[in-house]
Enzyme design. Structure first.
Site, PDB file in Angstrom:
ATOM      1  N   GLY A 180     -45.621 -44.802   5.548  1.00 35.26           N
ATOM      2  CA  GLY A 180     -45.280 -46.201   5.731  1.00 35.26           C
ATOM      3  C   GLY A 180     -46.321 -46.998   6.475  1.00 35.26           C
ATOM      4  O   GLY A 180     -46.085 -48.168   6.807  1.00 35.26           O
ATOM      5  N   ASP A 181     -47.488 -46.388   6.785  1.00 32.85           N
ATOM      6  CA  ASP A 181     -48.540 -47.118   7.502  1.00 32.85           C
ATOM      7  C   ASP A 181     -49.890 -46.554   7.081  1.00 32.85           C
ATOM      8  O   ASP A 181     -49.986 -45.844   6.082  1.00 32.85           O
ATOM      9  CB  ASP A 181     -48.315 -47.043   9.012  1.00 32.85           C
ATOM     10  N   ASP A 182     -50.950 -46.840   7.846  1.00 31.17           N
ATOM     11  CA  ASP A 182     -52.307 -46.456   7.462  1.00 31.17           C
ATOM     12  C   ASP A 182     -52.397 -44.952   7.173  1.00 31.17           C
ATOM     13  O   ASP A 182     -51.877 -44.134   7.931  1.00 31.17           O
ATOM     14  CB  ASP A 182     -53.296 -46.802   8.574  1.00 31.17           C
ATOM     15  N   SER A 232     -49.788 -46.426   0.451  1.00 30.41           N
ATOM     16  CA  SER A 232     -49.271 -46.976   1.706  1.00 30.41           C
ATOM     17  C   SER A 232     -49.065 -48.474   1.568  1.00 30.41           C
ATOM     18  O   SER A 232     -49.858 -49.158   0.930  1.00 30.41           O
ATOM     19  CB  SER A 232     -50.265 -46.713   2.849  1.00 30.41           C
TER      20      SER A 232
END
Length: 448
Positions: free
Chosen positions: A250-252, A283
């Site tokens: 859900g992120d980098d 992502s």
């Protein structure tokens, strides 16, 4: 709530099959920074009365086993074998000269007892928890001041069961910063390979103040909407190799950091000599990122062969006023982008501050960023490059960058630039005027 990864399977299989086809000695590798380890002795987690039924809590068994390794001090170190089964446990600490080996079908699963989760001090380069003032919850698997540690196996799983933590974040009921799934501090000669990391409460793999770390053939998974579930975040660390990994979170996917504002400036420990090879994934945020916590400095970064699908920003180099520090000598090449809101973002206005004491005059330096051989399709905006007034980003080079805009040139956005100098060669759509002049092409030509 059940999470479905079905949409990720085709890309994951394609990536893994490509690795199999190309698994030969001709592939470039960075793993030689840490030699492979062969342990002189081993023992099974079951020998410490552990029960892998997914119900019994085995925190004591893990702690007893690791204490045995620490006390025995076997020549060449020891291997702790985790057999097939679901081994529920609270957080535990590793020790030096050990291998944690997860068999096929082995799952080390975190308890969801957040009320009794231990606290540790904030990192000195951050001055407080990353999310909230004060301390922070310890990582699920933790190592501090260690050397010669291996986490590997036959693609067993480390499951953080992060949903309870994500919901606390969403509901704003967190008391402290969420725990990472795996964190090493002040450690060296670390190998992490052939393991699946899943559902981390916060960042997945966080080597901080470390040197000589290899992350190879690792899969990291979390739902697309899971908050701040970064894949691998080297932080104020040097000699790091990230190779042949698949990450969908859900992120980098990978974010290189080095401290936060005045605390990072004072601690003054850069991230340097970091190599990322053959990274694939998806992502809603960045495929590859630098920052935004860059106050200790970031230099000598090499990134090659990224395969990115459905990203928010494919390449994201981010810093801000108050950060100080520098971002120097970053080369990113051979990138495939399939769907992204923004292809390239290099920006000096990203990220918040730890408190009100940050210095507005502490401007970061960004110099020597090369992005080359990039092919994108279904990209909404080709890119944004925004320096800082009073600290122009210099020697930014784009070479052979071709972004196919979603909906065609008429509907897609092209480039937006300011406070930047450098050069551009063979860039489509046509680059912004700040990079289109001939003054920066000398550096570009030598860099590519």
């Amino acid at each position: 709530m059940k999470y479905h990864y079905n949409k990720l399977v085709p890309l994951l299989l394609l990536f893994l099959s490509a690795l199999t086809v190309n698994a030969d000695s001709s592939l470039e590798t960075c793993t030689g920074i840490v030699p492979a380890r062969k342990r002189g002795a081993w023992m099974s987690l079951k020998s410490f009365r552990a029960v892998g039924d997914g119900i019994t809590v085995n925190t004591g068994a893990f702690k007893r086993a690791i204490r045995r390794i620490e006390r025995r001090k076997a020549s060449g170190g020891m291997l702790l074998y985790v057999p097939p089964g679901v081994w529920l446990t609270g957080p535990f600490n590793l020790t030096s000269h050990m291998t944690l080996f997860l068999a096929k079908g082995a799952v080390i699963k975190a308890t969801q007892d957040t009320n009794n989760w231990p606290l540790v001090d904030p990192l000195p380069s951050y001055g407080r928890g990353r999310e909230l003032p004060g301390g922070r919850y310890t990582s699920f698997i933790h190592g501090n001041g260690l050397e010669d540690v291996v986490i590997t196996g036959a693609n067993g799983t480390i499951d953080g069961q992060g949903e309870v933590w994500w919901n606390m974040w969403r509901q704003r009921t967190l008391q402290y910063t969420r725990p990472h799934l795996l964190e090493f501090m002040y450690s060296s000669d670390i190998i992490i390979s052939n393991v699946v990391f899943k559902n981390s409460p916060f960042w997945n793999i966080h080597p901080v103040y470390c040197s000589n770390v290899v992350v190879k053939s690792v899969t990291i998974l979390a739902p697309y909407d899971s908050p701040n579930t970064d894949g691998v975040d080297p932080d104020s660390s040097s000699n790091i190799c990230i190779e042949d990994c698949y990450i969908s979170t859900g992120d980098d996917l990978v974010a290189i950091k080095s401290g936060w504002d005045e605390y990072g400036i004072a601690f003054n420990r850069p991230s340097s000599s970091i190599t990322v090879l053959r990274l694939a994934g998806s992502s809603p945020f960045a495929g590859f990122a630098v920052g935004s916590e860059t106050s200790g400095g970031i230099a000598n970064i090499l990134v090659q062969n990224l395969t990115l699908q459905n990203t928010g920003v494919a390449i994201n180099i981010k810093t801000n006023e108050g950060r100080g520090g520098y971002i120097r000598n970053v080369t990113i090449s051979d990138v495939s982008i399939d769907g992204s809101r923004k292809g390239i973002n290099i920006a000096g206005d990203v990220g918040g501050h730890p408190d009100e004491n940050w210095d507005k005059k502490a401007l970061p330096i960004v110099d020597g960023v090369v992005v080359k051989n990039v092919w994108g399709v279904d990209v909404i905006q080709a890119g944004v490059i925004k320096g800082i007034e009073g600290s122009v980003f210099t020697r930014v080079c784009l070479s052979n960058v071709r972004m196919g805009l979603k909906g065609g040139k008429e509907r897609g956005e092209e480039w937006s630039c300011r406070d930047v100098s450098g050069g551009a060669m063979e860039v489509q759509p046509s680059p912004c005027t700040e990079l289109a002049s001939t003054t920066g092409t000398g550096f570009c030509a030598s860099a590519v």
